[in-house]
Design an enzyme around this catalytic site. Sequence first.
Site, PDB file in Angstrom:
ATOM      1  CE  LYS A   1      58.556  57.852 -65.999  1.00 60.19           C
ATOM      2  NZ  LYS A   1      58.856  58.558 -67.184  1.00 60.19           N
ATOM      3  CG  ASP A   2      62.183  51.712 -64.903  1.00 57.77           C
ATOM      4  OD1 ASP A   2      61.506  52.393 -65.667  1.00 57.77           O
ATOM      5  OD2 ASP A   2      63.383  51.378 -65.416  1.00 57.77           O
TER       6      ASP A   2
ATOM      7  CD  GLU B   1      46.459  29.594 -72.004  1.00 57.35           C
ATOM      8  OE1 GLU B   1      46.597  30.340 -71.114  1.00 57.35           O
ATOM      9  OE2 GLU B   1      44.955  29.174 -72.101  1.00 57.35           O
TER      10      GLU B   1
END
Lengths: 268, 420, 199
Positions: free
Chosen positions: B248-249, B292
Amino acid sequence: MRSTSKLFAALAVFAMALPATVHAAGDAPEIEAQEWSWAPPFGQFDKGQLQRGYKVYKYVCANCHSMNLLSYRNLGEPGGPGFSEAAVKALAAQAQIQDGPDDTGQMFMRPGIPADRFKAPFANKEAARAANGGAYPPDLSVMAKARPHGPDYLYALLTGYEEAPDDMTMSRGMHYNAAFPGHQIAMANPLIEGVVEYTDGTASTPDNYAKDVTAFMMWAAEPKLEERYRVGARIMLFLIAFAIVMYLTKKAVWAPVHKRDHSEETKT
Amino acid sequence: MAHESTYKPSTGFERWLDARLPIPRLMYDQFGVFPMPRNVNYLWTFGAILMFLLATQIATGIVLAMHYQPTVDGAFNSIEKIMRDVNWGWLLRYAHAVGASMFFFAAFVHMFRGLYYGSYKAPREILWMLGVLILVLMIATAFMGYSLVWGQMSFWAVTVITNLFTSLDTLIPGLGTMLVEWIWGGFAVGEPTLNRLFALHYLFPFLIAGVVILHVWALHIPGSNNPTGVDIKTKSDTLPFHPYFTIKDGFAVLLFCILFGAFLFYAPNYLGHSDNYIPADPLVTPAHIVPEWYFLPFYAILRVIPDKLMGVLALFGAIVVLFLVPWLDTSRIRSVSYRPIFKWFFWLFVICCIALGYFGSQAPEGWKLLWGRICTIYYFAFFLIIMPVVGLIEKPRRLPGSITESVLGKPSASAVGGAA
Amino acid sequence: MANSDSSTDPISHDDDPSRRDVMMVAAGAFAAIGGAAILWPLLDQMNPDASTLSLATIEVDLAPVETGQAITVMWRGKPIFIRNRTAEEVEAAKEVKLDELPDKLARNANLADTAPATDENRGAADKEAWLVMIGICTHLGCIPQGQAVGSDKGEYGGWYCPCHGSAYDTAGRIRKGPAPENMYIPPYAFISDTKIKIG
């Protein structure tokens, strides 16, 4: 699951919206977006356009503006104007480059070779400033990335010379430009009809000059753009295929779990 | 650790190694059979995504350092040389620059997930604090890395941020100036500054990696939290980490890579600022200096406060307050899904953070300044007032009896989805 | 890969184990390809870059080098020994028999790998006075002496490496000492009577 997707949506907005607002900050004039040949994801530079753009740079811009990050060899490298090896050598040899010291300790001039950087019009910043009434003509190597709206801005600037409105007092030596922030620019309109003669049948108009030299500056700033798109397409394709396989693997691995849950759900 | 080891070395070599350096046992226990709550959703994949990003940043960073020159005259040009001449240089440099943005995006998702599901509450306080420490190190690393480009934004960011320390002069005259000159190695930002920023930028990612190991260690003592916030009660509440969550990861990392690739290949400069393609010039400050995007909310907090020292304290306070969250939240339960009142405050907080980001990008004037101040007040009020007070007065909805019960879709748990 | 055995995995996989295993292998194959593809740019970036490669060819003017003199120029970061040999030096090199040489190959990039180490194969084609070679001792990479006027030319009148005592003759061939091979001759050509292009 509902709250999860809400969180996702909020964070996606967070990531995407902020930089856009950063670019919008400030009160620069409206810049019109142009259609360029190198638009992602599959765009390419038009070699003929880059060659014409180089000509405009060489005969007009290079009188004042350096392009210190570029070498003559770049003109023949893949993804660029595509000059032949012989043409690159000839273009390089037209420049007299300082070299040395020789055996007697003196610097000397020699014809350029492809490995040389583009010859700069002035020896240093101070000389450039002195020759241009105190205004420093900036280096153009990455200019297409160094202004908001990039190439669209450069094109708008190069075609933005107009009569100053009556209610505006211009400072001495300044020129009115619709695209320039503050509208007063030290550079006089550089692209006059006929200043460069095109030989490939393209009309020698200021609008074409502006388009072509902007394209050239875009390539100069991003010489690996075509390679980036090409490699990018392959990697993205691979990632999507891999993600599909991974999704199917995930489904196959989890299927027994969901099946068991389903049977227990119906039992109760 | 939290459970009995079930590792059985199968070969002679594994038995030999197990008696000396039991890394296979560690991997098997912690990433093989480790019991994961079976109902965690895709927000729980961001830990793996962050691991992947840290590895990517370190790998690309090490090779970029092989070409980068930390000198005033060489820095900007050496990066352009990487972009133009070094084999695959454009890919490595853009991956590193875009990767920093991706890293913060993933970290923010990871943190909001932790806040929403109460993953900081006992017994996970140290886990949470280590995470905040990683954020602090990330901020420092990203700031130093951005400065190395030595464009106009880099140079003026270093100038402005290091000048924050001069606010200490109002406490003890001369202290701030002394500190700043020590940081600069001179009387202004210059080559000694650039050199030390480079040295530290190379070091910090390894500190992050070290704290990440502690973070994972602290995670594996109580195990992962889950969307219900209910503790694991029986074995049927869990699934082994491999293959269920490795796969899943992995799938989630790939989806994230597609997002990453879209920026990297088709809009690598979209998240940056065009002024940073102008070489640093100590005589000219850009008209609008902005950090940023990932620093904008903090930058907004700094700017809306009219007092120099107070502004700096608020900036640091905005991060320090995160360390205290485990003790500021007085609620008996973890997951915001079951907290009808706090839920509204939570989403308002998310909106407030996004708004602060917007105000950070705008000139602090007029209504933007006013709303920037309101958002700043809400940011601190959320942690210091709302968290403790709402936790005491709120009556949570009924929790599912167990993770398994919530997965099987009993009416009481319908608001919370099961695992993907 | 430590596969979860049935004692730890609460779910039985009896239903359709083959599909699951096939997918796992496919995913693993993709991961392996992806990993290798990621590795390549990380390694290739260390190869010579475009600016280095563009300087891989140099041109040298030999007009000022008189008989008996030598110059050293840099090519690809290495010293190139160029000697305008005297008639005696050429003669001395020609008299050496191949059997006397520890390394019997010419080591000349302009000739076949098997060319013998005669003086004809070491000196420039049709210009036997000129000797152009990479001035690096083939033992462990030191720079031999013998270029400058008055420096130690070793017992064979060519070059002498001070690091470990290798002696080279007037054709740059190893004669004595630990160096295994003659000094290398780079790819080069005369592009006019007094100008050579190396590389």
